[in-house]
Structures are given as C-alpha cells and as structure tokens.
Enzyme design. Structure first.
Site, short mmCIF file in Angstrom:
data_model
loop_
_atom_site.label_atom_id
_atom_site.label_comp_id
_atom_site.label_asym_id
_atom_site.label_seq_id
_atom_site.Cartn_x
_atom_site.Cartn_y
_atom_site.Cartn_z
N TYR A 32 23.50 63.50 -36.25
CA TYR A 32 22.54 62.98 -37.23
C TYR A 32 21.81 64.12 -37.91
O TYR A 32 21.87 65.27 -37.47
CB TYR A 32 21.54 62.04 -36.54
CG TYR A 32 20.48 62.74 -35.72
CD1 TYR A 32 19.18 62.92 -36.22
CD2 TYR A 32 20.78 63.24 -34.45
CE1 TYR A 32 18.21 63.57 -35.47
CE2 TYR A 32 19.81 63.89 -33.69
CZ TYR A 32 18.54 64.05 -34.20
OH TYR A 32 17.58 64.71 -33.46
N ARG A 51 24.63 71.43 -42.04
CA ARG A 51 24.50 71.42 -40.58
C ARG A 51 25.07 70.15 -39.98
O ARG A 51 25.62 70.16 -38.88
CB ARG A 51 23.03 71.59 -40.17
CG ARG A 51 22.87 71.79 -38.67
CD ARG A 51 21.45 72.09 -38.28
NE ARG A 51 20.54 71.01 -38.60
CZ ARG A 51 19.23 71.01 -38.36
NH1 ARG A 51 18.69 72.09 -37.81
NH2 ARG A 51 18.46 70.01 -38.69
N ARG A 99 35.61 50.63 -24.96
CA ARG A 99 34.81 51.60 -24.22
C ARG A 99 35.67 52.37 -23.20
O ARG A 99 35.90 51.92 -22.08
CB ARG A 99 33.65 50.92 -23.50
CG ARG A 99 32.67 51.94 -22.91
CD ARG A 99 31.61 51.29 -22.05
NE ARG A 99 30.63 52.26 -21.60
CZ ARG A 99 30.81 53.11 -20.57
NH1 ARG A 99 31.95 53.09 -19.91
NH2 ARG A 99 29.86 53.97 -20.25
N HIS A 101 36.10 56.76 -22.19
CA HIS A 101 35.43 58.01 -22.45
C HIS A 101 36.16 58.89 -23.45
O HIS A 101 35.53 59.55 -24.28
CB HIS A 101 35.23 58.79 -21.14
CG HIS A 101 34.12 58.24 -20.29
ND1 HIS A 101 34.17 57.01 -19.69
CD2 HIS A 101 32.90 58.77 -19.97
CE1 HIS A 101 33.05 56.79 -19.01
NE2 HIS A 101 32.26 57.85 -19.18
N LYS A 146 23.38 68.88 -33.19
CA LYS A 146 22.36 67.84 -33.43
C LYS A 146 23.01 66.48 -33.17
O LYS A 146 23.32 65.71 -34.09
CB LYS A 146 21.81 67.94 -34.85
CG LYS A 146 20.47 67.21 -35.05
CD LYS A 146 19.88 67.56 -36.41
CE LYS A 146 18.57 66.82 -36.67
NZ LYS A 146 17.48 67.25 -35.80
N GLU A 178 12.66 75.74 -26.95
CA GLU A 178 12.18 75.06 -28.15
C GLU A 178 11.32 73.88 -27.74
O GLU A 178 10.90 73.79 -26.59
CB GLU A 178 13.36 74.62 -29.01
CG GLU A 178 14.36 73.72 -28.30
CD GLU A 178 15.56 73.36 -29.16
OE1 GLU A 178 15.52 73.60 -30.37
OE2 GLU A 178 16.53 72.82 -28.59
N LEU A 202 18.42 74.24 -31.18
CA LEU A 202 18.92 73.82 -32.48
C LEU A 202 18.35 74.78 -33.52
O LEU A 202 17.14 75.03 -33.54
CB LEU A 202 18.46 72.39 -32.80
CG LEU A 202 18.97 71.84 -34.14
CD1 LEU A 202 20.47 71.57 -34.07
CD2 LEU A 202 18.21 70.57 -34.51
#
Length: 284
Positions: A32, A51, A99, A101, A146, A178, A202
């Site tokens: 995101y 990014r 579902r 992995h 991210k 951070e 990040l």
C-alpha cells in the site's frame, strides 16, 4: 458520498465489496501507499507510486496499472471527492484465490483499490510537540517493504496510545529503528542523525524530503543509527511521516528531550518543509 476506485471503476463506497478470498484479507498479501494532498494537489505522488512498485516487486506482485495511470486515478479521486487537504490511500493485493499459503497457480488478477480521505495538517501538535513511548521492535526483518503485514506496528502503536503517547519509538536490541508509522531523527550538537535505509526501516518519502532539505539549508546530516540511551541525550528529536510532516518529539517515556519543547533546528526544518507545500490554485 465517498467515491472509491476498485476493479477498474469508480464507485460509491456503499457499492464496494471485497471478497473473503482476497489474499490481503487472509495473509496481508499486498502492499500500500499513502499520498498526501495539499490544497487539492497531490504531493510527492511520483515518489510514493515508485515505492509502491518497488514494494510490489519485492514480494513478486504485479501492479495492474502503470505509474501514469495511478497518477490519473489518484487525481480523479481528488476531484470526485472534492478533496482539499487529506490523502489518497492505494492498495494492491495478490487477488482472490483459494486459501493456500503459496501463490495462486495459475495466477489471478491482483486487486487494486484506492480512496480519498480528508485529513487536516496536525498543526497544533507540530507547534507544541508530541510524546512517544519506547517499544521493543519485534517486527519481521523486511520493514523496507510497505506491506499490509502491520500487526507488529499496530501493537506498538496501541501500546503507545495506552500510555497516552502519540507514537511508539521502536528499538531493536537497544538501537532505535523507526516509529510504528514514522521515521525518527535525532539532533546532537547541530548534526542530524537518522537510521540508514536498510531492511530494518521503511525509507519514508518524507524522510527523504527532510534529508534533502537538510542539505539545501546547510544542516549536516548522517545516516547513522543511534541507541535508545543516546536518544534520551539528544538535543532535539523529531519524527517524519506523510501525515505528520516534521513532528517535534518533546519527551520519551516521560523524560524530556532538551528543554521539553520544539527545538530551533526542528522548527527550521518545519519551515523548510512548509515552503514545499503546494499553494491553492490561483495563489502565489
């Protein structure tokens, strides 16, 4: 009425639905970005979108639109939602699949979603500063991505909130990394320090902007990690993020930093950052 973008079309929020088989829902299998909007204009949009592609590439995820198409989608969301000051949220997941992995085989269409949200500048906090709580950084080792896997960040932020603090100051083995949703900077004897852009943090877009501003106004800056103990001894501390801009930190774990108020250098960087903000259309 809030206008969203999903599955190639703009639609009212009430018309939007997400499948229970979305891998973002099951695994946090996605990435995101958050683009700030000032006075109806996108700010550092190209950097954020680049990014987004970098994060997607690191998890072998294909973004279904080009950078220019995403710029156009974000701009349309600003227009359709009459957004003045706020942000555009962008999200890409690996798509809807059974579902398991491992990645779907054959691959499925990634799900791209975006929306606009009003989010005024935190001017009052910027003027007086905020407090933070130190929290052990127990997240995974790819914080440079991210991704939607934010449970570690969520728990750290909650711990800070329960302590009455604005943000969590994360440290790994005593070394400051951070924040739960920000980058940290320390100032000692006129030198600005921040953790290097490794896999442990990040590389924030606002972080990069502030580093550039330091160079432009002649402030010495070093990408050098500092310890939690050293953080308490800094003359000034501040954090950066898309929504917090340059935010002074006046106390860590209830211990005052410097004189317990925004410092001279932090204020100088706030002024330099504010000068970057797009002005309203028709004004100089």
């Amino acid at each position: 009425m809030s206008i969203y973008f999903i599955d190639g079309k703009f639609a009212d929020k009430q018309e939007i639905s997400i499948s229970v088989d979305d891998r973002g829902y099951y695994f946090g299998d996605g990435v995101y970005e958050v683009i700030k909007v000032y006075n109806g204009k996108l700010y550092t949009a190209n950097e954020h979108i680049q990014r987004l592609f970098e994060s997607a590439d690191k998890i072998k995820l294909s973004v279904p639109y080009t950078e220019q198409q995403i710029i156009e989608i974000a701009s349309k969301l600003v227009e359709n939602n009459n957004l003045d000051t706020g942000h555009i949220y962008l999200q890409v997941t690996r798509g809807n699949a059974k579902r398991v992995h491992q990645f779907p085989n054959p691959s499925v269409q990634p799900v791209f979603m975006a929306y606009a949200l009003t989010n005024p500048r935190l001017v009052a906090n910027m003027e007086v500063g905020i407090t933070v709580k130190s929290v052990e950084d127990v997240r995974w080792l790819r914080c440079d991505i991210k991704s939607l896997n934010l449970l570690g960040n969520v728990l750290a932020k909650q711990e800070a909130q329960e302590a009455g603090c604005f943000e969590a100051l994360l440290h790994r083995d005593g070394v400051v990394t951070e924040g739960s949703a920000s980058n940290f900077f320390g100032i000692k004897d006129g030198v600005v320090y921040t953790h290097p852009a490794t896999n442990l943090i990040l590389n924030g877009i606002t972080r990069q902007t502030v580093m550039r501003l330091c160079q432009e106004i002649g402030l010495p800056i070093e990408e050098k990690a500092f310890t939690l103990r050293e953080a308490f001894q800094m003359d000034e501390l501040f954090l950066t993020s898309t929504t917090s801009e340059v935010m002074p930190v006046v106390a860590v774990d209830q211990s005052l930093i410097g004189e317990g108020q925004p410092g001279v250098i932090t204020k100088k960087l706030q002024e330099a950052f504010a000068a970057q903000i797009p002005v309203p259309i028709g004004k100089n």
